[in-house]
Each structure stands twice: as structure tokens, then as C-alpha cells.
Design a protein around this motif. Structure first.
Motif, short mmCIF file in Angstrom:
data_model
loop_
_atom_site.label_atom_id
_atom_site.label_comp_id
_atom_site.label_asym_id
_atom_site.label_seq_id
_atom_site.Cartn_x
_atom_site.Cartn_y
_atom_site.Cartn_z
N VAL A 288 0.25 -2.83 -17.16
CA VAL A 288 -0.21 -2.59 -15.79
C VAL A 288 -1.52 -3.34 -15.63
O VAL A 288 -2.52 -3.05 -16.28
CB VAL A 288 -0.42 -1.09 -15.53
CG1 VAL A 288 -0.88 -0.86 -14.08
CG2 VAL A 288 0.87 -0.32 -15.80
N CYS A 289 -1.50 -4.33 -14.74
CA CYS A 289 -2.60 -5.29 -14.61
C CYS A 289 -3.28 -5.14 -13.25
O CYS A 289 -2.68 -4.68 -12.28
CB CYS A 289 -2.00 -6.70 -14.75
SG CYS A 289 -3.17 -8.05 -14.54
N LYS B 98 0.81 -1.23 0.00
CA LYS B 98 0.00 0.00 0.00
C LYS B 98 0.84 1.28 0.00
O LYS B 98 0.28 2.37 0.00
CB LYS B 98 -0.99 0.01 1.17
CG LYS B 98 -1.96 -1.16 1.14
CD LYS B 98 -3.00 -1.09 2.24
CE LYS B 98 -3.93 -2.28 2.17
NZ LYS B 98 -4.98 -2.25 3.22
N GLU B 99 2.16 1.14 -0.03
CA GLU B 99 3.04 2.28 -0.25
C GLU B 99 3.53 2.22 -1.69
O GLU B 99 3.98 1.17 -2.15
CB GLU B 99 4.22 2.26 0.71
CG GLU B 99 3.85 2.48 2.16
CD GLU B 99 5.07 2.47 3.08
OE1 GLU B 99 6.21 2.46 2.55
OE2 GLU B 99 4.88 2.48 4.30
N LEU B 100 3.45 3.33 -2.41
CA LEU B 100 3.80 3.31 -3.82
C LEU B 100 5.26 2.93 -4.03
O LEU B 100 6.13 3.32 -3.23
CB LEU B 100 3.54 4.69 -4.44
CG LEU B 100 2.07 5.06 -4.61
CD1 LEU B 100 1.94 6.50 -5.08
CD2 LEU B 100 1.38 4.12 -5.59
N PRO B 101 5.55 2.14 -5.05
CA PRO B 101 6.94 1.77 -5.35
C PRO B 101 7.76 3.01 -5.72
O PRO B 101 7.23 3.98 -6.28
CB PRO B 101 6.82 0.81 -6.53
CG PRO B 101 5.49 1.11 -7.14
CD PRO B 101 4.61 1.56 -6.03
N ARG C 242 -10.31 2.50 -10.21
CA ARG C 242 -11.25 3.50 -10.71
C ARG C 242 -10.92 3.97 -12.13
O ARG C 242 -11.50 4.94 -12.62
CB ARG C 242 -11.29 4.70 -9.76
CG ARG C 242 -9.97 5.38 -9.55
CD ARG C 242 -10.06 6.50 -8.51
NE ARG C 242 -8.81 7.22 -8.37
CZ ARG C 242 -7.80 6.83 -7.61
NH1 ARG C 242 -7.91 5.71 -6.89
NH2 ARG C 242 -6.69 7.54 -7.54
N ALA C 243 -9.98 3.31 -12.77
CA ALA C 243 -9.58 3.71 -14.12
C ALA C 243 -10.72 3.45 -15.10
O ALA C 243 -11.43 2.46 -15.01
CB ALA C 243 -8.33 2.94 -14.55
N SER C 244 -10.89 4.36 -16.04
CA SER C 244 -11.99 4.25 -17.02
C SER C 244 -11.45 4.17 -18.44
O SER C 244 -12.14 4.51 -19.39
CB SER C 244 -12.93 5.45 -16.89
OG SER C 244 -12.21 6.67 -17.09
N HIS C 245 -10.22 3.71 -18.59
CA HIS C 245 -9.58 3.63 -19.89
C HIS C 245 -10.21 2.54 -20.75
O HIS C 245 -10.85 1.62 -20.26
CB HIS C 245 -8.09 3.32 -19.72
CG HIS C 245 -7.84 2.07 -18.95
ND1 HIS C 245 -7.92 2.01 -17.58
CD2 HIS C 245 -7.54 0.81 -19.35
CE1 HIS C 245 -7.68 0.78 -17.17
NE2 HIS C 245 -7.44 0.03 -18.23
N ARG D 123 1.33 6.24 -10.45
CA ARG D 123 -0.02 6.77 -10.60
C ARG D 123 -0.95 5.74 -11.23
O ARG D 123 -2.10 5.57 -10.80
CB ARG D 123 0.00 8.04 -11.44
CG ARG D 123 -1.40 8.61 -11.73
CD ARG D 123 -1.33 9.82 -12.64
NE ARG D 123 -0.80 9.51 -13.95
CZ ARG D 123 -1.51 8.97 -14.92
NH1 ARG D 123 -2.77 8.61 -14.73
NH2 ARG D 123 -0.95 8.74 -16.11
N LEU D 124 -0.49 5.05 -12.27
CA LEU D 124 -1.30 4.05 -12.94
C LEU D 124 -1.69 2.93 -11.98
O LEU D 124 -2.82 2.44 -12.00
CB LEU D 124 -0.55 3.48 -14.14
CG LEU D 124 -0.23 4.45 -15.28
CD1 LEU D 124 0.67 3.78 -16.31
CD2 LEU D 124 -1.51 4.96 -15.94
N LEU D 125 -0.74 2.52 -11.16
CA LEU D 125 -1.01 1.47 -10.18
C LEU D 125 -2.07 1.92 -9.19
O LEU D 125 -3.02 1.19 -8.91
CB LEU D 125 0.30 1.12 -9.45
CG LEU D 125 0.28 -0.08 -8.51
CD1 LEU D 125 0.00 -1.36 -9.27
CD2 LEU D 125 1.61 -0.18 -7.78
N GLU D 126 -1.93 3.12 -8.69
CA GLU D 126 -2.83 3.64 -7.67
C GLU D 126 -4.26 3.81 -8.18
O GLU D 126 -5.22 3.55 -7.47
CB GLU D 126 -2.30 4.98 -7.14
CG GLU D 126 -3.07 5.52 -5.96
CD GLU D 126 -2.42 6.78 -5.41
OE1 GLU D 126 -2.50 6.99 -4.19
OE2 GLU D 126 -1.81 7.54 -6.19
N GLU D 127 -4.41 4.23 -9.43
CA GLU D 127 -5.75 4.53 -9.95
C GLU D 127 -6.43 3.31 -10.60
O GLU D 127 -7.55 3.44 -11.12
CB GLU D 127 -5.67 5.66 -10.98
CG GLU D 127 -5.03 5.28 -12.31
CD GLU D 127 -4.98 6.41 -13.31
OE1 GLU D 127 -5.07 7.58 -12.88
OE2 GLU D 127 -4.85 6.13 -14.51
#
Length: 331
Positions: free
Chosen positions: A37-38, A10-13, A318-321, A311-315
Motif C-alpha cells: 500500500v503506497c 475519493k470513494e473507497l474501493p 496520517r499513518a504512523s507505522h 482502511r489502509l488506503l484511507e488512513e
């Protein structure tokens, strides 16, 4: 070299300077060109997966062979390669029968081994395949995790020209490719997605359904003879209700890792089979790359920079891509 290091869940790399891997016997050093990013990366980051910390996350990758170790003869520097998401022993009963994904010695990149959120990665030679001409690194990077798994899923469901297949989460990175793979095998496809993605998904599917309670609408279209469940718990009951008698569900998605209640009566009365699909095999990966090479499947992805990875990992939830998110690391 530069690599992202995950020290605590839960801490960003953190992007760090680390030692570049060396080519040990039986192994290949790959210069990573692209990494996917999976959702599994997100679950691992959150602590749902068994991850050995500290580590470099990332299990999807494609790149160029930089160096080969002793005993490696099938690859040479300069080869374009895609990696499976895990290493396997190659000797057990599962491996000998083409079910490497069940190998009890299986080790996953980014969880048990340093992963692909880095400029270079050390890979067992058995876990690599050559990328056919014309397939972009970006698409090849997620071929093992996404496309080979879908190839295996459609085979388990029994996709054929006379069958109608339901795909949930059809606008996502797994779903939009599941629609195309099922079509490549000749099926008619009913795609379930959000209203915002309906127009895009309609370019690939025969029918698009946007209702959350989608089972009745699917029934009006003749019901589904099989399903690729790319979402999981949130849509599973509606999927079961939309299926015809004797249908099979390939269960890929697990967006909510909590226990999911299942209406047993639906399974029994319709004699529906739920078939979990862990991953694809090396043979499935070869087949998936050929689908890309022939144009039968057109990859759908967005490209991002290396600095965007945290950022990609965190979102992710809720990502809508549309399609898959890919990070370009090298050339």
C-alpha cells in the motif's frame, strides 16, 4: 475471483466478484500473494493521478505464476515472481537504453491497467522478474516501487564510502529502506525522522536527527554530500540548507502534490543539483532483490489482511507505522 473495484475518486474501493484474467499471448497470470500500500495509491484514489475508472487499484505485488500465455518461455507455473509497477513497450529508445520508466507507452498497474488489489493479476512478461531464494513475498511486493527506485537514486547521487548522505522521512516505508541501501553502498547516513521513530531508525543509521529545522544539526555533523529526499515539499528547504557545496539531491518523495517553492539562491550559490527520480529500471529491480537476498537490506514492513485494504488506503496520510505496509492475499 475477489478484487477491489474503484468506481469513483475519493470513494473507497469495494471488494467484488470479477472474472479471473486469462493468459493471453505474451502475458502471465500471477496469483497475488502480497501487495503493498503506497502513497501513490492514495494520490490515485484522491484523483491526483490519471486513472482510468473503474479499475482495480494497486501497483506493488509479488506472487506465484498461475498460467502463461503463448510465447512466454522465461516463466512457468509455480515460479515466484515480483512485478514492476508498469508495463513498457521494450522497443523505444528509452527501453533499449534501460530507461523503461520513461517509455511513452508505459502503463501503470492500478491506474492504466487493472492492479494488484486482487487475487490474480494479468502482467506483461517483460514486467516480471524471478524472486531469489530466501526473499519473502512481502518484501518482494514493494521491491519495484520502493527499493529499485532507491537503488537508482543512490546511483544518481553518487553514494560512496567517503560520503555522508542525508535521508529524510527515514522512519517511513521509503526512508528506512533508503537508509539501508545507502549504507549497503558504503555511505555514512544521517537520518531525519520523528522523535517517536528515532530509537528504531538509530538501529540502521549512523546519526539520527529529529528536529523539524534539522539543517543546522546536520551541518554540525559535517553537512551532507548528497541526499535522498523521501518526503518532498515539507522538508526540501531544510535539506538544501544541510547540503555541502556541489551536492546532489535525489528527489523521490511527493507527500504534498502542491507546488513547492524553492530557494533558488541555495541552489545557485552551492551549485546543488536536484535530480528527480521517477522509478527504477528492471535492472535496478534485479539489484534490489539481490540486496534483499544477501541480507544487505533487511525489509521493514507490517502485514495486514485483505479486508483491511480500504482502511489502509484511507488512513495513508496520517499513518504512523514503521516501514512499509503490506497486505497478504494468498500463500
Amino acid at each position: 475471483m475477489k478484487a477491489y473495484i474503484l468506481k469513483n475518486f475519493k470513494e473507497l474501493p469495494i471488494l467484488s466478484d470479477v472474472e479471473k484474467p486469462k493468459a493471453r499471448p505474451g502475458r502471465v497470470v500471477v496469483r497475488v500473494v502480497a501487495t503493498g500500500v503506497c502513497y501513490r495509491d492514495y494520490l490515485a484514489w484522491q484523483g491526483f493521478q490519471k486513472v482510468k475508472l473503474p479499475t482495480t487499484p494497486g501497483h506493488e505485488f509479488a506472487g506465484v505464476v498461475e498460467e502463461v500465455g503463448e510465447g512466454v518461455t522465461e516463466f512457468k507455473p509455480g515460479d515466484a515472481v515480483a512485478g514492476m509497477m508498469f508495463e513498457f513497450c521494450g522497443e523505444c529508445e528509452y527501453c533499449r537504453t534501460g530507461r523503461e520508466y520513461l517509455c511513452r507507452s508505459r502503463r501503470v498497474y492500478g491506474e492504466d491497467l487493472p492492479g494488484a488489489f486482487a487475487e490474480y493479476i494479468s502482467v506483461d512478461r517483460k514486467s516480471l522478474v524471478k524472486i531469489p531464494p530466501g526473499v519473502p513475498f512481502e518484501a518482494a511486493s514493494y521491491a519495484a516501487c520502493v527499493l529499485s527506485t532507491i537503488v537508482r537514486a543512490v546511483k544518481k547521487v553518487g553514494v560512496a564510502p567517503d560520503r555522508q548522505i542525508l535521508v529524510t522521512g527515514a522512519g517511513g516505508g521509503v526512508g528506512i529502506h533508503a537508509v539501508q541501501v545507502a549504507k549497503a553502498y558504503g555511505a555514512r547516513v544521517v537520518a531525519v525522522t520523528s522523535p517517536a521513530k528515532a530509537e528504531f531508525v538509530s538501529k540502521y543509521a549512523d546519526h539520527v536527527v529529529t528536529n523539524r529545522a534539522f539543517s543546522e544539526e546536520v551541518k554540525k555533523l559535517g553537512g551532507a554530500d548528497g541526499a535522498i529526499e523521501a518526503v518532498g515539499g515539507p522538508t526540501l528547504e531544510q535539506t538544501l540548507r544541510a547540503l555541502n557545496w556541489g551536492a546532489k539531491v535525489a528527489l523521490i518523495g511527493n507527500v504534498d502534490p502542491q507546488p513547492t517553492p524553492v530557494a533558488l539562491g541555495l541552489l545557485i550559490l552551492k551549485e546543488i543539483e536536484i535530480l528527480p527520480v521517477l522509478q527504477g529500471s528492471k535492472r535496478d529491480l534485479d539489484e534490489a532483490l539481490q540486496l534483499l537476498a544477501t541480507g544487505a537490506v533487511k525489509p521493514v514492513y507490517t502485514v495486514h489482511g485483505f479486508s483491511e485494504l480500504p482502511r489502509l488506503l484511507e488512513e495513508t496520510p496520517r499513518a504512523s507505522h514503521l516501514g512499509r505496509r503490506v497486505v497478504k492475499i494468498g500463500n
